[in-house]
Design a protein around this motif. Structure first.
Motif, PDB file in Angstrom:
ATOM      1  N   GLU A 182      44.319  41.103  38.445  1.00  0.00           N
ATOM      2  CA  GLU A 182      42.996  40.592  38.066  1.00  0.00           C
ATOM      3  C   GLU A 182      41.993  40.787  39.199  1.00  0.00           C
ATOM      4  O   GLU A 182      40.827  41.122  38.950  1.00  0.00           O
ATOM      5  N   ALA A 229      40.917  44.315  38.946  1.00  0.00           N
ATOM      6  CA  ALA A 229      40.018  44.536  37.809  1.00  0.00           C
ATOM      7  C   ALA A 229      38.608  44.034  38.125  1.00  0.00           C
ATOM      8  O   ALA A 229      37.611  44.692  37.785  1.00  0.00           O
ATOM      9  N   ASP A 285      37.063  46.491  40.541  1.00  0.00           N
ATOM     10  CA  ASP A 285      36.674  47.705  39.813  1.00  0.00           C
ATOM     11  C   ASP A 285      35.368  47.483  39.063  1.00  0.00           C
ATOM     12  O   ASP A 285      34.513  48.386  39.001  1.00  0.00           O
TER      13      ASP A 285
END
Length: 222
Positions: free
Chosen positions: A108, A111, A114
């Motif tokens: 997570e 993510a 990103d």
């Protein structure tokens, strides 16, 4: 600060006032008057009124019934205290996260970083709220990954403070790219279970933020 293409007048007023308040251009307790702001920013009073209400919701202004809105009582030393407390707590949390983070938490974090990376191009100011949300979630996740409820209780109370959440208003493009890179280095340290490296990366990350904040405060007061 010109109105950016595609941005609303309310967003323009909000962004401008937020930067000015956080930079210390208005002293704590000073009243902000719609008419004066509208004139200085060359807009009508309607977007000014909407922006002021958003800033009240952020905690940067306070509203007094039948009297108007005033700058919240955040002194220079209040802000310094918050940064110093973060420097004491979040590197500790990052170090513990290097020992205790789950694979799901690391995924997570990746993510969220990103997402910040995708948003942080040269037009990042148009998506500043989304970047701030991802950054806030990242820091909160690192704190949660430390696996210490007592530490989380103190640290999480700091990351949501209005002077902390809005620091990206002072960032330029290279500052933003550096912030994303710090997140990636921290993830690598956590993956490697290197407690010392993780704590050091977080400390550097927070100190850079603090220096950017102080530089903008100084510029606003010159």
């Amino acid at each position: 600060m010109p109105l950016r293409p595609g941005g609303s007048a309310t967003d323009h007023v909000y962004d401008t006032l937020r930067r000015q308040i956080m930079a210390g251009r208005y002293a704590p307790g000073v009243q902000l008057k719609e008419e004066q702001i509208a004139e200085s920013l060359s807009v009508s009073r309607t977007p000014v009124r909407a922006a002021l209400q958003r800033l009240v919701g952020d905690g940067l202004l306070r509203s007094a019934t039948n009297r108007g809105v005033f700058v919240a009582e955040w002194t220079r030393w209040d802000i310094e205290d918050v940064f110093e407390l973060r420097l004491a707590l979040e590197p500790l949390a990052a170090g513990l996260a290097a020992q205790r983070a789950t694979e799901e938490q690391i995924a997570e974090m990746t993510a969220l970083t990103d997402r910040m990376d995708d948003l942080a191009d040269e037009t990042f100011r148009e998506r500043l709220q989304d970047i701030q949300n991802a950054n806030h979630a990242f820091h909160d996740l690192v704190i949660q990954a430390a696996g210490s409820p007592r530490l989380a209780q103190f640290a999480l109370s700091l990351t949501g403070m209005p002077m902390i959440v809005g620091t990206f208003h002072f960032y330029d493009y290279m500052d933003m790219r550096g912030s994303v890179q710090h997140h990636r280095e921290l993830i690598e340290a956590i993956k490697a279970k290197d407690r010392y490296f993780a704590a050091q990366v977080m400390a550097v990350h927070l100190r850079v933020t603090h220096e950017i904040f102080k530089k903008n405060q100084t510029s606003a007061q010159e």
